[in-house]
Design an enzyme around this catalytic site. Structure first.
Site, short mmCIF file in Angstrom:
data_model
loop_
_atom_site.label_atom_id
_atom_site.label_comp_id
_atom_site.label_asym_id
_atom_site.label_seq_id
_atom_site.Cartn_x
_atom_site.Cartn_y
_atom_site.Cartn_z
N SER A 175 49.52 85.45 51.26
CA SER A 175 50.48 86.63 50.70
C SER A 175 49.32 87.80 50.47
O SER A 175 48.06 87.56 49.82
CB SER A 175 50.86 86.16 49.52
OG SER A 175 51.31 87.19 48.70
N TYR A 181 51.38 81.52 40.70
CA TYR A 181 51.80 81.64 42.30
C TYR A 181 50.49 82.30 43.09
O TYR A 181 50.14 81.65 44.10
CB TYR A 181 53.13 82.39 42.51
CG TYR A 181 53.46 82.86 43.60
CD1 TYR A 181 53.68 82.12 44.63
CD2 TYR A 181 52.86 84.13 43.98
CE1 TYR A 181 53.81 82.58 46.12
CE2 TYR A 181 53.01 84.78 45.19
CZ TYR A 181 53.60 83.62 46.23
OH TYR A 181 53.50 84.38 47.45
N LYS A 240 47.86 80.55 46.26
CA LYS A 240 47.77 80.90 47.55
C LYS A 240 46.03 81.46 47.56
O LYS A 240 45.51 80.96 48.73
CB LYS A 240 48.32 82.43 47.73
CG LYS A 240 49.97 82.32 47.85
CD LYS A 240 50.29 81.64 48.98
CE LYS A 240 51.76 81.44 49.00
NZ LYS A 240 52.25 80.34 50.14
C1 UD1 Z 1 56.31 89.63 44.58
C2 UD1 Z 1 55.07 89.09 44.14
C3 UD1 Z 1 54.37 88.48 45.40
C4 UD1 Z 1 54.95 87.48 46.03
C5 UD1 Z 1 56.24 88.08 46.51
C6 UD1 Z 1 57.12 86.52 47.20
C7 UD1 Z 1 54.40 90.21 42.14
C8 UD1 Z 1 53.58 91.30 41.55
N1 UD1 Z 1 54.29 90.24 43.42
O1 UD1 Z 1 56.26 90.79 45.55
O2 UD1 Z 1 53.05 88.21 45.05
O3 UD1 Z 1 54.15 87.23 47.28
O4 UD1 Z 1 57.02 88.66 45.39
O5 UD1 Z 1 58.43 86.61 46.34
O6 UD1 Z 1 55.24 89.67 41.60
N2 UD1 Z 1 61.66 96.14 42.19
C9 UD1 Z 1 62.78 96.66 41.47
N3 UD1 Z 1 63.98 96.02 41.13
C10 UD1 Z 1 64.19 94.74 41.14
C11 UD1 Z 1 63.23 94.07 42.00
C12 UD1 Z 1 62.06 94.45 42.63
O7 UD1 Z 1 62.41 97.98 41.30
O8 UD1 Z 1 65.08 94.28 40.83
C13 UD1 Z 1 60.69 96.39 42.64
C14 UD1 Z 1 59.29 96.02 42.45
O9 UD1 Z 1 58.76 96.57 41.04
C15 UD1 Z 1 58.38 96.38 43.36
C16 UD1 Z 1 59.27 96.22 44.70
O10 UD1 Z 1 60.57 96.44 44.27
O11 UD1 Z 1 57.57 97.44 43.43
C17 UD1 Z 1 59.11 95.04 45.36
O12 UD1 Z 1 59.49 93.84 44.66
P1 UD1 Z 1 59.51 92.39 45.01
O13 UD1 Z 1 60.67 92.21 46.22
O14 UD1 Z 1 59.71 91.56 43.66
O15 UD1 Z 1 58.13 92.13 45.79
P2 UD1 Z 1 56.81 92.12 45.09
O16 UD1 Z 1 56.63 92.22 43.45
O17 UD1 Z 1 55.97 93.32 45.83
#
Ligand code: UD1
Length: 344
Positions: free
Chosen positions: A128, A153, A157
């Site tokens: 990841s 987590y 990795k």
């Molecule tokens: C997260 C993990 C990453 C992991 C991946 C696998 C973190 C920091 N990173 O990625 O290590 O490999 O999940 O599942 O936790 N967002 C919103 N509202 C929501 C959900 C998400 O605004 O309800 C935003 C988040 O702030 C982020 C983006 O959407 O900026 C993507 O979020 P998400 O899909 O959870 O992935 P990551 O956080 O990038």
């Protein structure tokens, strides 16, 4: 010529199921291992509906070396292994770290031991972009320094990559490719397989589709005060069907004997999009209006990250073909197909 057998742990899961389809389309014979702890039997039916036949599946836990041995004995002549099986919920890993270390690290160690016993030497590992932490410069290349993980987590990795590196340096015949995924989204265009989050999704796209479907009331965008064009986080969203193909080209490289020890590849699109751009892409691609609000930052979020995919392009011949809009549309079609099934 007999088709080469590829063992796919976690093959009923989100990325695993799409990769099984891609392997079959490329002429391989995938064999699935899954314990269905975070996947559903229905994924097997979805794969079968796409490829027109059922795919063998062993229902075992990858931390169980004896059970793995049984599979290797039964299957014979395994050309390579793609190891997806792992837990992936960042928040849960903070609350239950041992669950993550036991499952994610334990399964890799057991798998490598058994691969060694059966002289299976090719492994593709699901890593990841979390290993880069908060990167100092963008886009991140494979030379960008790996940082201290900010969750158990993420640490699993990082540790798994270190285990593979140590093994390769020990003179073991086991070689590996670690694919560092950015943010996988979307679903197969047939809408027969896709992501099946348990409970309330913590990832953005399943939360978006469930909100549009009326299962969740409102999406909260986690912070709009970051140093980005619209203030929301930047990620590199890669269509899961494109990501699946990266595994096929990685397997080809491994089987071709081109990997000397361990190689790392970023797998993303090379483009960064903000959360609000992702929301807009969803609305544009589906015609649905999304109910969302801006909320506070989520602890642990990286402000911005996206990949430099030059190495994967040049060495693996990897390329992405889907746009963000197409990925969003496929995620929505998948969500709609789930609604249809639940009505029946
Ligand atoms: C997260 C993990 C990453 C992991 C991946 C696998 C973190 C920091 N990173 O990625 O290590 O490999 O999940 O599942 O936790 N967002 C919103 N509202 C929501 C959900 C998400 O605004 O309800 C935003 C988040 O702030 C982020 C983006 O959407 O900026 C993507 O979020 P998400 O899909 O959870 O992935 P990551 O956080 O990038």
């Amino acid at each position: 010529m007999a088709k080469e057998k590829i063992l796919v742990t976690g093959g009923a899961g989100y990325i695993g199921s799409h990769t099984v389809v891609a392997l079959i389309e490329a002429g391989y014979e995938p064999i699935i291992i899954d314990n269905f702890s975070n996947s559903e039997e229905s994924a097997l039916a979805g794969i079968a509906a796409i490829v027109g036949r059922s795919v063998p599946c062993h229902r075992i836990d990858c931390t169980d070396a004896a059970a793995l041995r049984g599979v290797f004995e039964q299957e014979q002549n395994i050309a390579g292994v793609i190891h997806f099986a792992a837990y992936k919920a960042v928040g849960e890993s903070v609350e239950q770290p041992l669950k993550y270390y036991h499952n994610n690290v334990g399964s890799l160690v057991a798998l490598l031991q058994v691969m060694g016993e059966f002289k299976v030497t090719n492994l593709v590992f699901s890593s990841s972009c979390t290993v880069y932490g908060i990167p100092e410069s963008l886009p991140v290349t494979e030379q960008t320094p790996v940082q201290k993980a900010n969750s158990p987590y993420g640490n699993t990795k990082k540790i798994c990559e270190e285990i593979l590196t140590d093994l390769a340096n020990s003179g073991s015949r086991i070689k590996s490719i670690a694919l560092r995924y950015f943010n996988p989204i979307g679903a197969h265009p047939s809408a027969k397989i896709g992501e099946l989050p348990l409970g309330v999704p913590s990832n953005l796209v399943p939360f978006i589709t469930q909100t549009a479907a009326g299962i969740r009331e409102q999406l909260t965008v986690f912070g709009d005060d970051y140093d980005t064009p619209d203030g929301t986080n930047i990620r590199d969203y890669v269509h899961v069907v494109d990501l699946a193909k990266a595994h096929v080209v990685a397997v080809e490289r491994m089987i071709g004997g081109k990997v000397e020890a361990i190689e790392f590849f970023n797998v993303g699109t090379g483009r960064g999009n903000t959360v609000l751009e992702a929301v807009q892409a969803f609305e544009r691609a589906t015609g649905e209006k999304l109910n969302y609000k801006i909320g506070p930052r989520r602890a642990g979020d990286v402000p911005k990250i996206y990949a430099d995919v030059t190495k994967a392009t040049e060495v693996l011949g990897f390329e992405t073909t889907s746009t963000l809009d197409e990925a969003m549309k496929s995620a929505w079609d998948w969500q709609l197909s789930l609604q249809d099934k639940s009505k029946k």
